[in-house]
Design a protein around this motif. Structure first.
Motif, PDB file in Angstrom:
ATOM      1  N   VAL A 131      -5.703   5.551  -4.874  1.00  0.00           N
ATOM      2  CA  VAL A 131      -6.194   6.838  -5.375  1.00  0.00           C
ATOM      3  C   VAL A 131      -7.135   7.465  -4.355  1.00  0.00           C
ATOM      4  N   GLN A 132      -8.004   6.652  -3.785  1.00  0.00           N
ATOM      5  CA  GLN A 132      -8.950   7.169  -2.796  1.00  0.00           C
ATOM      6  C   GLN A 132      -8.242   7.641  -1.529  1.00  0.00           C
ATOM      7  N   ARG A 133      -7.224   6.913  -1.099  1.00  0.00           N
ATOM      8  CA  ARG A 133      -6.497   7.337   0.107  1.00  0.00           C
ATOM      9  C   ARG A 133      -5.827   8.686  -0.110  1.00  0.00           C
ATOM     10  N   GLU A 134      -5.231   8.877  -1.271  1.00  0.00           N
ATOM     11  CA  GLU A 134      -4.560  10.140  -1.551  1.00  0.00           C
ATOM     12  C   GLU A 134      -5.564  11.285  -1.674  1.00  0.00           C
ATOM     13  N   ARG A 135      -6.670  11.025  -2.297  1.00  0.00           N
ATOM     14  CA  ARG A 135      -7.707  12.055  -2.412  1.00  0.00           C
ATOM     15  C   ARG A 135      -8.242  12.444  -1.038  1.00  0.00           C
ATOM     16  N   ARG A 136      -8.407  11.461  -0.190  1.00  0.00           N
ATOM     17  CA  ARG A 136      -8.931  11.754   1.148  1.00  0.00           C
ATOM     18  C   ARG A 136      -7.961  12.629   1.930  1.00  0.00           C
ATOM     19  N   PRO A 195       0.799  -1.240   0.000  1.00  0.00           N
ATOM     20  CA  PRO A 195       0.000   0.000   0.000  1.00  0.00           C
ATOM     21  C   PRO A 195       0.826   1.282   0.000  1.00  0.00           C
ATOM     22  N   PRO A 196       1.904   1.416   0.786  1.00  0.00           N
ATOM     23  CA  PRO A 196       2.680   2.659   0.720  1.00  0.00           C
ATOM     24  C   PRO A 196       3.296   2.902  -0.658  1.00  0.00           C
ATOM     25  N   GLN A 197       3.706   1.832  -1.340  1.00  0.00           N
ATOM     26  CA  GLN A 197       4.236   1.977  -2.684  1.00  0.00           C
ATOM     27  C   GLN A 197       3.147   2.432  -3.652  1.00  0.00           C
ATOM     28  N   LEU A 198       1.970   1.854  -3.523  1.00  0.00           N
ATOM     29  CA  LEU A 198       0.862   2.231  -4.392  1.00  0.00           C
ATOM     30  C   LEU A 198       0.431   3.678  -4.137  1.00  0.00           C
ATOM     31  N   MET A 215       2.857   5.838  -5.846  1.00  0.00           N
ATOM     32  CA  MET A 215       2.669   5.698  -7.285  1.00  0.00           C
ATOM     33  C   MET A 215       1.462   6.504  -7.764  1.00  0.00           C
ATOM     34  N   ALA A 216       0.379   6.435  -6.993  1.00  0.00           N
ATOM     35  CA  ALA A 216      -0.869   7.096  -7.399  1.00  0.00           C
ATOM     36  C   ALA A 216      -0.848   8.595  -7.157  1.00  0.00           C
ATOM     37  N   ALA A 217       0.062   9.059  -6.301  1.00  0.00           N
ATOM     38  CA  ALA A 217       0.042  10.461  -5.875  1.00  0.00           C
ATOM     39  C   ALA A 217       0.115  11.436  -7.047  1.00  0.00           C
ATOM     40  N   ARG A 218       0.862  11.103  -8.085  1.00  0.00           N
ATOM     41  CA  ARG A 218       1.037  12.040  -9.209  1.00  0.00           C
ATOM     42  C   ARG A 218      -0.255  12.339  -9.948  1.00  0.00           C
ATOM     43  N   ILE A 219      -1.169  11.379  -9.976  1.00  0.00           N
ATOM     44  CA  ILE A 219      -2.368  11.532 -10.795  1.00  0.00           C
ATOM     45  C   ILE A 219      -3.660  11.461  -9.994  1.00  0.00           C
ATOM     46  N   ASN A 236       1.876  -2.046 -14.471  1.00  0.00           N
ATOM     47  CA  ASN A 236       1.906  -3.393 -13.908  1.00  0.00           C
ATOM     48  C   ASN A 236       1.016  -3.502 -12.677  1.00  0.00           C
ATOM     49  N   ALA A 237       1.007  -2.455 -11.877  1.00  0.00           N
ATOM     50  CA  ALA A 237       0.138  -2.468 -10.698  1.00  0.00           C
ATOM     51  C   ALA A 237      -1.325  -2.510 -11.112  1.00  0.00           C
ATOM     52  N   PHE A 238      -1.676  -1.758 -12.134  1.00  0.00           N
ATOM     53  CA  PHE A 238      -3.063  -1.749 -12.589  1.00  0.00           C
ATOM     54  C   PHE A 238      -3.443  -3.096 -13.202  1.00  0.00           C
ATOM     55  N   LEU A 239      -2.481  -3.767 -13.829  1.00  0.00           N
ATOM     56  CA  LEU A 239      -2.754  -5.092 -14.387  1.00  0.00           C
ATOM     57  C   LEU A 239      -2.936  -6.137 -13.288  1.00  0.00           C
ATOM     58  N   GLY A 240      -2.113  -6.063 -12.255  1.00  0.00           N
ATOM     59  CA  GLY A 240      -2.123  -7.103 -11.239  1.00  0.00           C
ATOM     60  C   GLY A 240      -2.894  -6.783  -9.978  1.00  0.00           C
TER      61      GLY A 240
END
Length: 302
Positions: free
Chosen positions: A131-136, A29-32, A35-39, A118-122
């Motif tokens: 994405v939701q955690r970063e938005r929150r 989760p911390p890696q994701l 990763m998601a933070a940019r977008i 790769n994360a989105f594939l797997g």
């Protein structure tokens, strides 16, 4: 004879693409989140397109170059150029050609883009959770809120939708700022800049624009009004539905018929920083003119 057959079998296995072998990479989760933070604070339709395109990360550099060299085209002219040039990339990648700054961001850090794909594939659901955690975080710290460009939806899941569905803003923000508590005296209203965006009209409907969304409750992504089904196991043969886009191979490319004009440093810098910049090519017509549309602020018309 058996030895020859064995050699042929081993040779055939040796040329199987590397992406067809091995288990998917696993991201914590911390890696994701990183990763998601940019977008994560981009509008939902743009996030969906970026995630889909990232699953074809090997095609991003060439697509970014094409988008940069044809950045002066917009509307019907750009859509015709995308179709007319018989581009060999997946339609999910072609869908980002109206957004040269987004493709530049992806091409400039291929490790990030490849990991995101790769994360989105797997781990599609895990990526959506990130994405939701970063938005929150951004919402709770006061940075993310509705304005003249976007509508931030509350409830159990945070949605970000364009005020005008035909105009997709590309916000600028520093992930090192907006996902953390503001320092004393910092004006949170300046944390996210919404001065740059692209007009996406009906000409780009074949690539799914206007019909891309998240179904957050069901942990599903819809591209071109069809649930995105590409994953790690079927990535070699999966073909998403784009009825209006002809799929061409590398040998189908036609001779370039347009002038190739890369963006100037000024144009690149403005887009990266969420600012409007006047068009400096093809006679210098300012793409920033809104042609009678009010998008609630500075914008880039494409």
């Amino acid at each position: 004879m058996r030895i020859i057959k064995l050699i042929l079998i081993l040779a055939a296995l040796a040329v199987v693409p590397a992406f067809a072998q091995g288990p998917p990479p696993s991201f914590a989760p911390p890696q994701l989140d990183q990763m998601a933070a940019r977008i994560a604070l981009y509008p939902d339709p743009l996030v969906a397109q970026i995630l889909a395109a990232a699953t074809n990360s090997d095609q991003i550099p060439d697509a970014a170059r094409w988008a940069d060299e044809h950045h002066y085209l917009h509307g019907e002219a750009l859509a015709d150029a995308i179709q007319g040039d018989r581009l060999p990339w997946d339609p999910s990648v072609q869908a980002l050609l109206p957004f040269p700054s987004v493709l530049e961001m992806m091409a400039s850090d291929m490790n990030w883009t490849t990991d995101l794909g790769n994360a989105f594939l797997g781990q599609q659901q895990d990526v959506m959770d990130a994405v939701q955690r970063e938005r929150r975080r951004a919402r709770d710290y006061g940075y993310l809120r509705s304005n003249g460009q976007i509508i931030v939806g509350g409830g159990p899941y945070i949605t970000i939708m364009p005020v005008n569905p035909g105009y997709v803003v590309v916000p600028y923000y520093d992930p090192r700022v907006v996902f953390f508590a503001p320092r004393p005296g910092f004006y949170v209203g300046s944390g996210i800049r919404f001065g740059y965006g692209i007009s996406i009209g009906g000409f780009f409907r074949p690539w799914g624009w206007g019909y891309n969304r998240f179904d957050w409750d069901r942990r599903a992504v819809f591209i071109n009004n069809e649930r995105w089904g590409r994953n790690w196991d079927n990535r070699q043969e999966y073909s998403h539905g784009y009825e209006g886009v002809h799929r061409y191979g590398p040998g189908d490319r036609v001779q370039e018929r347009h002038e190739l004009e890369q963006r100037s440093d000024r144009e690149r810098g403005a887009a990266r920083e969420g600012r409007r910049a006047p068009e400096e090519h093809r006679g210098g017509g300012d793409r920033g003119h809104d042609h009678g549309e009010d998008h609630g602020g500075d914008h880039e018309h494409h």
